[in-house]
Design a protein around this motif. Structure first.
Motif, short mmCIF file in Angstrom:
data_model
loop_
_atom_site.label_atom_id
_atom_site.label_comp_id
_atom_site.label_asym_id
_atom_site.label_seq_id
_atom_site.Cartn_x
_atom_site.Cartn_y
_atom_site.Cartn_z
N LEU A 185 36.00 -10.03 61.19
CA LEU A 185 34.56 -9.84 61.14
C LEU A 185 34.17 -8.77 60.13
N HIS A 186 34.96 -7.70 60.08
CA HIS A 186 34.69 -6.63 59.12
C HIS A 186 34.81 -7.16 57.69
N GLY A 187 35.88 -7.90 57.45
CA GLY A 187 36.08 -8.46 56.11
C GLY A 187 34.95 -9.37 55.70
N ARG A 188 34.46 -10.19 56.64
CA ARG A 188 33.36 -11.12 56.30
C ARG A 188 32.06 -10.36 56.04
N SER A 189 31.83 -9.29 56.82
CA SER A 189 30.58 -8.55 56.66
C SER A 189 30.51 -7.85 55.31
N LEU A 190 31.69 -7.43 54.79
CA LEU A 190 31.71 -6.72 53.50
C LEU A 190 31.19 -7.59 52.36
N LYS A 191 31.26 -8.91 52.52
CA LYS A 191 30.83 -9.83 51.45
C LYS A 191 29.34 -10.15 51.52
N LEU A 192 28.66 -9.60 52.56
CA LEU A 192 27.27 -9.98 52.77
C LEU A 192 26.36 -8.76 52.69
N PRO A 193 25.10 -8.95 52.34
CA PRO A 193 24.15 -7.83 52.24
C PRO A 193 23.93 -7.11 53.57
N CYS A 194 24.11 -7.84 54.67
CA CYS A 194 23.82 -7.25 55.98
C CYS A 194 24.84 -6.19 56.39
N HIS A 195 25.93 -6.02 55.63
CA HIS A 195 26.97 -5.06 56.02
C HIS A 195 26.42 -3.65 56.15
N SER A 196 25.49 -3.28 55.31
CA SER A 196 24.96 -1.91 55.32
C SER A 196 23.92 -1.69 56.41
N ASN A 197 23.58 -2.73 57.15
CA ASN A 197 22.59 -2.60 58.22
C ASN A 197 23.14 -1.68 59.32
N PRO A 198 22.36 -0.69 59.77
CA PRO A 198 22.88 0.27 60.77
C PRO A 198 23.29 -0.39 62.08
N HIS A 199 22.61 -1.48 62.49
CA HIS A 199 22.98 -2.17 63.73
C HIS A 199 24.37 -2.80 63.59
N VAL A 200 24.63 -3.38 62.41
CA VAL A 200 25.94 -4.00 62.16
C VAL A 200 27.02 -2.92 62.15
N LEU A 201 26.78 -1.82 61.43
CA LEU A 201 27.79 -0.75 61.33
C LEU A 201 28.03 -0.08 62.68
N THR A 202 26.99 0.09 63.48
CA THR A 202 27.17 0.68 64.81
C THR A 202 28.00 -0.24 65.70
N SER A 203 27.74 -1.54 65.61
CA SER A 203 28.54 -2.49 66.39
C SER A 203 29.99 -2.50 65.92
N LEU A 204 30.20 -2.37 64.60
CA LEU A 204 31.55 -2.30 64.06
C LEU A 204 32.25 -1.02 64.52
N LEU A 205 31.51 0.07 64.55
CA LEU A 205 32.04 1.35 65.05
C LEU A 205 32.53 1.18 66.49
N ASN A 206 31.69 0.57 67.34
CA ASN A 206 32.06 0.37 68.74
C ASN A 206 33.31 -0.51 68.88
N LEU A 207 33.39 -1.52 68.01
CA LEU A 207 34.54 -2.43 68.06
C LEU A 207 35.83 -1.71 67.70
N TYR A 208 35.81 -0.91 66.63
CA TYR A 208 37.02 -0.15 66.26
C TYR A 208 37.38 0.89 67.32
N ALA A 209 36.38 1.47 67.95
CA ALA A 209 36.64 2.43 69.04
C ALA A 209 37.35 1.73 70.20
N LYS A 210 36.91 0.49 70.49
CA LYS A 210 37.54 -0.28 71.56
C LYS A 210 39.00 -0.58 71.22
N CYS A 211 39.29 -0.72 69.93
CA CYS A 211 40.67 -0.96 69.49
C CYS A 211 41.50 0.32 69.47
N GLY A 212 40.86 1.47 69.75
CA GLY A 212 41.56 2.75 69.71
C GLY A 212 41.69 3.32 68.32
N LEU A 213 40.96 2.75 67.35
CA LEU A 213 41.04 3.19 65.95
C LEU A 213 39.84 4.08 65.64
N VAL A 214 39.91 5.32 66.13
CA VAL A 214 38.76 6.22 65.99
C VAL A 214 38.52 6.56 64.52
#
Length: 682
Positions: free
Chosen positions: A130-159
């Motif tokens: 999902l991260h790789g796909r978002s990087l190719k799109l304009p919406c990647h810089s959207n704060p809602h997208v980045l916050t959701s990505l932050l939460n996902l990496y935190a869930k993976c233990g990758l602080v």
């Protein structure tokens, strides 16, 4: 009002079900198909817009909905709503796969897909895709997208990766800051979470209630009062301090930092106190050495009609244990259904501990036998309770039974065993258990185990061996270990070693008056009054004040406290008359006051008068006056019982035909018919 049959749809779902069941015929015209598609899309929007975040649609309905949307080519219009439906229904993998076929996902769809991925059993692969796909799109810089990505990496233990996602945000919102703080907290990196919070406040972030709760919780865990109070002030300025969740978090911060007056101020200002807030305050008083206040608040909670939670009752039982208030402990646990106790190891452990330390070993044993869930902590509590009340052999047998059930002994089990040996003078057994810890059970001794061994050897007069054990310890001895050796020096009157030990103790605890008092008693016992007087002068010059001896007894739900020579009680005249009466009978039996325990160089007659008025004797005389003949007397004392009081109480138990239980800060004494359970070994 919604009508729901178990497992069936609500009335709110009926428009969608009608739309799903009324599919157009295969020969319908394009106009009819478009008309149907428009009606279907409208029904879907109405349905999904009205579904609350916590509500789940039936999975079969969602799957049918997905299929119909694909057939009607409505994917572009309805994909955000469908993703939300899939995620809320628990079809997380389905949601992630569905998102992967959306031709042009947007900032409206990515957060749902990322949230669904975070709930997968192994979310890392989906996170990378999902991260790789978002990087190719304009919406990647959207704060809602980045916050959701932050939460996902935190869930993976990758602080670290979560923080990198945060760093890509141009203007992080309060939600984004809170997500990063939470990521560090969930990873156990509390100090870094507080560091992020400080940066957030410096950047001008205005906390919402959730942010305030998270940061206050982090500060409580780290006992960071300065940052925590700054957050609490910010919460007051933002008008969110009135939230019961924020106020309870602030209360917990003050409790964890030992600031009970400030905690009480927050508690008293709360408009709507829930059971959690009451419990935090009761537990705070109990854990910070205010047992009376804990019990007053606990029973006030009952008067307010609040039902205490499990941990609130544990706090109340801890306070009862501290005060030796057995009847109040029985009242506290009586508020719960008995099955709750038997199925809850935390409650069971607290109750066993309370009964044992209040001298009711039989009741402790009954609870232990009835417990349906007995974990290692419950077993250890019973072993320790038996050991401290002089039932060492029973404790040893219980360990054997524990091993037969397949339970593995842990380091706390051996603390219970070594305490049993200490309280019964079983040096040989203690040495064997200490050796077996490492040799058979591969458990490395902690400083507490060394402390038990030093205590055991010191009491037995093996002072040199105890001192050598301290020298050979793999860690620096603390005040408890040196204090155990000092106690042995007092029993066996070794003033030279005592002076050496005291120097170590003063270095570790320069403000602890008990160390000075112990050495002063040793000097007094040896007739070295000038040295005792010099030591008192040193105490005075250093500003060290002696902790006053206090004893407590419980009567009719109230705890009565007495001090040396106390005449503040309403029954003082009768209490001292009773002490004089007992004194006469004891002298007839051959009792002579042990005046050498009095640390002042005064005449023997004055010493005798001082000894008569020790707090535990006053407490016992009060109990004899206020309780029925034959009733057991229970006294709790904050300091060690002196040898004179120990002798006197043995005689009192014979004269009055009473069982007298005294728990001091060192061990347990059960006096019955002129004998003590400690066999004069304390």
């Amino acid at each position: 009002m919604r009508l729901r049959r178990r497992g069936g749809p609500t009335a709110h779902h009926l428009p969608l079900l009608r739309a799903l069941s009324s599919a157009p015929s295969p020969v319908s015209s394009d106009a009819d198909l478009h008309k149907y598609a428009d009606a279907f899309a409208a029904a879907v929007r109405r349905l999904l817009a009205g579904v609350s975040p916590g509500e789940k649609l039936p999975p079969l309905t969602v799957k049918l909905l997905h299929g119909r949307i694909l057939r009607l080519d409505l994917l572009a219009d309805l994909s955000p709503l469908l993703l939300r439906a899939l995620s809320s229904t628990g079809l997380h993998l389905h949601a992630v796969r569905f998102h992967s076929v959306i031709p042009n996902p947007s900032h409206l769809t990515f957060p749902f897909a990322l949230k669904a991925a975070s709930r997968l059993p192994d979310p890392l692969y989906a996170a990378v895709q999902l991260h790789g796909r978002s990087l190719k799109l304009p919406c990647h810089s959207n704060p809602h997208v980045l916050t959701s990505l932050l939460n996902l990496y935190a869930k993976c233990g990758l602080v670290h990766d979560a923080h990198k996602a945060f760093d890509e945000m141009a203007c992080p919102s309060t939600v984004s800051w809170t997500a990063l703080i939470t990521a560090y907290m969930d990873a156990g990196r509390v100090q870094e979470a507080i560091g992020v919070a400080r940066k957030a406040f410096e950047s001008g972030m205005r906390p919402d209630s959730f942010t305030a709760v998270r940061v206050l919780t982090a500060c409580a865990r780290a006992t960071d009062l300065v940052t925590g109070e700054a957050v609490w002030r910010a919460a007051e300025q933002q008008g969110i301090a009135g939230s019961v969740f924020v106020a309870t978090a602030a209360l917990d911060l003050y409790v964890k930092c030992g600031e009970m007056e400030k905690a009480r101020a927050v508690f008293d200002n709360m408009q709507n106190k829930d059971a959690v807030a009451w419990g935090a305050m009761v537990g705070g008083y109990a854990s910070n050495g205010h047992p009376r206040e804990a019990l007053e608040l606990f029973f006030a909670m009952q008067a307010e009609g609040m039902t205490p939670e499990c941990y609130t009752v544990v706090g109340a039982l801890s306070a009862c244990t501290r005060l030796g208030a057995l009847d109040l402990g029985r009242r506290a646990v009586g508020m719960l259904h008995w099955d709750e106790v038997l199925d809850n190891p935390v409650l069971g452990t607290a109750l066993i501990d309370m009964y044992a330390k209040c001298g009711s070993t039989g009741e402790a044993w009954t609870v232990f036998q009835q417990m349906r869930k007995r974990d290692i902590v419950v077993w250890n509590a019973m072993i320790l309770g038996l050991g401290m009340t002089g039932h060492g052999k029973v404790a040893f047998a219980l360990v054997g039974q524990m091993e037969k059930t397949g339970m593995t002994l842990n380091d706390n089990t051996f603390i219970g065993l070594l305490c049993s040996c200490t309280h019964t003078g079983l040096v040989k057994d203690g040495r064997q258990y200490f050796s077996n810890m490492t040799r058979l059970h591969r458990i490395s001794p902690r400083i507490e185990h060394y402390g038990c061994m030093v205590d055991l050897l010191s009491r037995a007069g093996l002072l040199e061996e105890a001192h050598n054990l301290i020298k050979d310890m793999p860690m620096q001895a603390n005040a408890v270990v040196w204090g155990a050796l000092l106690g042995g020096c007092k029993i066996h009157r070794n003033t030279d070693l005592a002076e050496h030990v005291l120097r170590q103790l003063i270095r570790l605890e320069p403000r602890n008056s008990g160390n000075y008092v112990m050495l002063s008693n040793i000097y007094s016992n040896s007739g070295r009054w000038e040295d005792a007087a010099k030591l008192r002068m040193e105490m005075k010059a250093s500003g060290v004040e002696k902790v006053p001896a206090s004893s407590w007894v419980e009567l009719d739900g109230k705890v009565h406290e007495f001090r040396v020579g106390d005449k503040s009680h309403a029954l003082s005249d009768k209490i001292y008359e009773k002490l004089d009466e007992l004194g006469m009978e004891m002298k007839i039996m051959g009792y002579k006051p042990t005046t050498e325990v009095v640390m002042f160089d005064i005449e023997d007659e004055e010493k005798e008068d001082t000894l008569v008025h020790h707090s535990e004797k006053i407490a016992i005389a009060f109990s004899l006056l206020t309780t029925k003949p034959g009733k057991t007397i229970r006294v709790t004392k904050n300091l060690r019982v002196c040898s004179d009081c120990h002798t006197a109480i043995k005689l009192m138990s014979r004269i009055t035909n009473r069982e007298i239980i005294v728990r001091d800060n060192n061990r347990f004494h059960c006096f019955r018919d002129g004998h003590c359970s400690c066999n004069d070994y304390w």
